[in-house]
Design a protein around this motif. Structure first.
Motif, short mmCIF file in Angstrom:
data_model
loop_
_atom_site.label_atom_id
_atom_site.label_comp_id
_atom_site.label_asym_id
_atom_site.label_seq_id
_atom_site.Cartn_x
_atom_site.Cartn_y
_atom_site.Cartn_z
N GLY A 85 -15.33 24.45 10.07
CA GLY A 85 -15.30 23.05 10.46
C GLY A 85 -16.07 22.82 11.75
N GLY A 86 -17.06 21.96 11.70
CA GLY A 86 -17.86 21.70 12.90
C GLY A 86 -18.83 22.80 13.24
N GLY A 87 -18.95 23.79 12.35
CA GLY A 87 -19.80 24.93 12.68
C GLY A 87 -20.98 25.12 11.76
N ASP A 88 -21.29 24.11 10.95
CA ASP A 88 -22.44 24.21 10.05
C ASP A 88 -23.65 23.60 10.75
OD1 ASP A 88 -24.37 23.83 7.99
OD2 ASP A 88 -22.78 23.95 6.49
N VAL A 89 -24.55 24.46 11.22
CA VAL A 89 -25.68 24.03 12.03
C VAL A 89 -26.57 23.07 11.26
CG1 VAL A 89 -27.71 24.80 13.32
CG2 VAL A 89 -25.61 26.18 13.34
N LEU A 90 -26.96 23.47 10.04
CA LEU A 90 -27.90 22.68 9.26
C LEU A 90 -27.26 21.38 8.75
CD1 LEU A 90 -30.72 22.48 8.07
CD2 LEU A 90 -29.90 23.75 6.07
N ALA A 91 -26.03 21.47 8.24
CA ALA A 91 -25.37 20.28 7.69
C ALA A 91 -25.11 19.24 8.78
CB ALA A 91 -24.06 20.67 7.01
N SER A 92 -24.73 19.68 9.96
CA SER A 92 -24.52 18.75 11.07
C SER A 92 -25.81 18.02 11.41
CB SER A 92 -24.00 19.49 12.30
OG SER A 92 -22.73 20.06 12.07
N MET A 93 -26.91 18.78 11.43
CA MET A 93 -28.21 18.18 11.74
C MET A 93 -28.61 17.18 10.67
SD MET A 93 -31.59 20.34 12.84
CE MET A 93 -30.53 21.49 13.72
N MET A 94 -28.40 17.53 9.39
CA MET A 94 -28.77 16.63 8.30
C MET A 94 -27.91 15.37 8.32
SD MET A 94 -29.40 19.34 5.22
CE MET A 94 -29.89 18.08 4.03
N GLY A 95 -26.63 15.51 8.62
CA GLY A 95 -25.77 14.33 8.72
C GLY A 95 -26.22 13.42 9.83
N SER A 96 -26.58 14.01 10.98
CA SER A 96 -27.05 13.22 12.11
C SER A 96 -28.37 12.52 11.79
CB SER A 96 -27.24 14.14 13.33
OG SER A 96 -27.71 13.41 14.44
N PHE A 97 -29.30 13.24 11.17
CA PHE A 97 -30.59 12.65 10.81
C PHE A 97 -30.43 11.55 9.76
CE2 PHE A 97 -33.01 16.77 12.05
CZ PHE A 97 -33.10 16.33 13.36
N THR A 98 -29.46 11.71 8.86
CA THR A 98 -29.21 10.67 7.86
C THR A 98 -28.74 9.38 8.53
OG1 THR A 98 -28.67 12.28 6.14
CG2 THR A 98 -27.81 10.05 5.85
N LEU A 99 -27.81 9.50 9.47
CA LEU A 99 -27.35 8.32 10.20
C LEU A 99 -28.49 7.69 11.00
CD1 LEU A 99 -23.86 9.59 11.43
CD2 LEU A 99 -24.29 7.81 9.72
N GLU A 100 -29.34 8.53 11.58
CA GLU A 100 -30.51 8.01 12.30
C GLU A 100 -31.44 7.26 11.34
OE1 GLU A 100 -32.56 11.06 14.41
OE2 GLU A 100 -30.85 11.54 15.71
N ALA A 101 -31.68 7.82 10.17
CA ALA A 101 -32.58 7.19 9.20
C ALA A 101 -32.04 5.83 8.75
CB ALA A 101 -32.77 8.10 7.98
N ILE A 102 -30.74 5.74 8.54
CA ILE A 102 -30.13 4.47 8.14
C ILE A 102 -30.40 3.40 9.19
CG2 ILE A 102 -27.92 3.31 7.78
CD1 ILE A 102 -26.97 5.89 6.39
N ALA A 103 -30.26 3.77 10.46
CA ALA A 103 -30.48 2.81 11.54
C ALA A 103 -31.97 2.52 11.74
CB ALA A 103 -29.87 3.34 12.84
N GLU A 104 -32.80 3.57 11.78
CA GLU A 104 -34.22 3.39 12.10
C GLU A 104 -34.98 2.63 11.01
OE1 GLU A 104 -35.71 7.30 12.77
OE2 GLU A 104 -34.54 7.60 14.62
N HIS A 105 -34.57 2.79 9.76
CA HIS A 105 -35.31 2.20 8.65
C HIS A 105 -34.57 1.03 8.01
CE1 HIS A 105 -38.35 5.41 8.73
NE2 HIS A 105 -37.33 6.23 8.98
N ASP A 106 -33.53 0.54 8.67
CA ASP A 106 -32.78 -0.63 8.21
C ASP A 106 -32.32 -0.45 6.77
OD1 ASP A 106 -31.61 -3.06 8.62
OD2 ASP A 106 -33.42 -4.26 8.29
N LEU A 107 -31.72 0.68 6.47
CA LEU A 107 -31.37 0.99 5.09
C LEU A 107 -30.12 0.26 4.61
CD1 LEU A 107 -32.26 4.78 4.79
CD2 LEU A 107 -33.68 2.75 4.42
N LEU A 108 -29.31 -0.26 5.53
CA LEU A 108 -28.18 -1.09 5.08
C LEU A 108 -28.72 -2.36 4.43
CD1 LEU A 108 -25.64 -0.81 8.05
CD2 LEU A 108 -25.74 0.54 5.94
N ALA A 109 -29.70 -2.97 5.05
CA ALA A 109 -30.31 -4.17 4.47
C ALA A 109 -31.02 -3.83 3.17
CB ALA A 109 -31.28 -4.80 5.46
N ASN A 110 -31.70 -2.68 3.14
CA ASN A 110 -32.40 -2.29 1.91
C ASN A 110 -31.42 -2.07 0.76
OD1 ASN A 110 -35.10 -1.38 0.72
ND2 ASN A 110 -33.76 0.33 0.20
N ALA A 111 -30.30 -1.42 1.05
CA ALA A 111 -29.29 -1.21 0.01
C ALA A 111 -28.77 -2.54 -0.52
CB ALA A 111 -28.14 -0.37 0.56
N THR A 112 -28.57 -3.49 0.38
CA THR A 112 -28.10 -4.81 -0.04
C THR A 112 -29.14 -5.50 -0.93
OG1 THR A 112 -26.77 -5.07 1.96
CG2 THR A 112 -27.36 -7.07 0.78
#
Length: 455
Positions: free
Chosen positions: A334-361
């Motif tokens: 728990g909390g110790g997956d280096v790659l998965a933590s990074m991918m989760g963080s980058f996914t949240l960044e992508a949602i914000a940077e590319h306005d993906l909430l609006a795109n999904a809507t």
């Protein structure tokens, strides 16, 4: 592969190579659910919703691995940032025993880790006052920990309430609050004290005309409220550890709740100070056009359980809900997956940077219009929020035939509930991809209807 021009190109599925891989896999794998005998060739071209299998078939994947691959395959919005990171060994550490980071200062780290991911999760949950996260390995663990911390925060806890049609995981604890298919729960022991009340969907159910049984006596109350003392019931609200709810039911059939039902659940939670746990494993992280599906409804959750699109499990709440003792929660990785933590963080960044909430809507609205405008009589309902979409059919056989016909045409879909197909395009799906996918889907429906009529 050029995502802007790619199209499905599939021969008979599964092909001979896929059959060999499936057979090889099955020699030692325990029996489990597989939706398709589709074998992704991880060395072949793939981009966004387009993926190549081991026989060279190109498929359009509108499942996103049940939402666990929110941006599809090899998406540059995430992969581009990952390319800058050199793989290390071990990629997973005992995350409750040690920490990991990059560089001398976490505020200026070259790569995000689990600490940054938790900070991001509290940011997107701050409107509910949430400031604390426990990371784990899966959605089931996230739900288990939600049940655990609410029990700990409720000294007199004896009960927990779940809703009909729910699915919360496959561990013994989560199966205790799963109320969808009997095949998931049969002959397994349950946690004591779990009660069940109906889930009201949004197809015309109200307190005055309730068909599900949640509202009773022509609007005099709800089963949930009426079970409580001193409302006339026998359950002391102080003894209820949690109400656990999928804001939108997933496995149960992509059932969307009525506003009145959600308002009543929220009101009971607030009035009696009963912790409300929302299971956002499938519906969270932007899938519905909001960060959390519960954001669409008039409730204030106390705990959010997340996973899938996040790449790790996460139990999110307030510090006063979490136990104060250090040894109450733990998980080897728990909390110790280096790659998965990074991918989760980058996914949240992508949602914000590319306005993906609006795109999904926007893309979700487009898909519902295309599917609804041309739907034949065999389609009972087209529904959805954002890119969490459902098409319900008149029979289960028809649903299964459409899934098979879509696969023959290179479109991956998934069944759920009794007779529903769920569609989960990537959060950055384009207008072209939605047009292409819905066109293939409607062709599959027509083929299934024709086959049924001539049988």
């Amino acid at each position: 592969m050029d995502r802007d021009t790619a199209e499905p190109d599939a021969d008979a599925l599964p092909g001979p190579n896929a059959e060999r891989w499936v057979s090889f896999h099955g020699e030692h794998a325990a029996p489990s659910e597989y939706s398709h005998e589709f074998v992704w060739d991880v060395t072949a071209e793939a981009d966004g919703p387009f993926v190549t299998d081991v026989d060279g078939n190109v498929l359009l994947d509108f499942t996103c691995h049940i939402g666990a691959a929110p941006l599809g395959y090899n998406n540059e919005k995430v992969l581009g940032k990952l390319r800058e990171f050199d793989l290390v060994e071990p990629m997973k550490i005992a995350g409750q025993d040690m920490y990991f980071g990059s560089g001398p200062d976490p505020e200026d780290a070259p790569f995000p880790g689990s600490s940054h991911l938790m900070e991001q999760l509290t940011d997107v949950s701050s409107h509910y006052g949430m400031d604390t996260v426990f990371l784990s390995n899966s959605g089931a663990e996230a739900v288990e920990n939600a049940m655990k911390i609410t029990h700990d925060a409720t000294p007199a806890a004896k009960y927990g309430y779940a809703f009909s049609g729910s699915f919360h995981g496959r561990t013994l604890g989560t199966l205790s609050v799963t109320r969808s298919k009997e095949v998931y729960t049969r002959h397994y022991p349950e946690i004591a004290g779990i009660r069940t009340v109906p889930f009201c969907d949004d197809r015309g159910c109200s307190s005055a005309t309730c068909e599900c049984g949640f509202f009773t006596d022509g609007g005099a109350g709800s089963q949930l409220r009426n079970a409580l003392a001193p409302e006339g019931g026998h359950v002391d609200p102080a003894e209820i550890a949690f109400l656990i709810l999928e804001p939108i039911q997933g496995v149960g059939g992509y059932r969307f709740p009525s506003e009145e039902f959600m308002a009543e659940v929220g009101a009971v939670s607030d009035e009696y100070d009963i912790p409300l746990v929302v299971d956002e494993i499938q519906s969270g992280i932007g899938r519905t056009g909001e960060m959390w599906a519960v954001d669409h409804y008039p409730v204030e959750p106390d705990v959010i359980a997340s996973a899938k699109a996040l790449r790790v499990g996460a139990t999110i709440s307030r510090s006063d809900v979490f136990p104060s003792e250090k040894n109450r929660l733990g998980s080897t990785f728990g909390g110790g997956d280096v790659l998965a933590s990074m991918m989760g963080s980058f996914t949240l960044e992508a949602i914000a940077e590319h306005d993906l909430l609006a795109n999904a809507t926007d893309r979700g609205r487009q898909a519902r219009e295309l599917l609804g405008d041309d739907a034949p009589d065999s389609v009972v309902d087209v529904r959805g929020k954002g890119l969490m979409l459902a098409v319900e059919f008149d029979t289960a056989d028809r649903r299964d035939a459409v899934v098979a016909e879509a696969l023959e045409r290179g479109l991956l879909t998934l069944g759920c509930g009794k007779k529903t197909i769920r569609l989960l395009p990537p959060l950055d799906a384009t207008e072209r991809e939605i047009e292409l996918g819905t066109s293939i889907f409607l062709e599959a429906v027509e083929a299934a209807d024709t086959a049924a009529a001539t049988a």
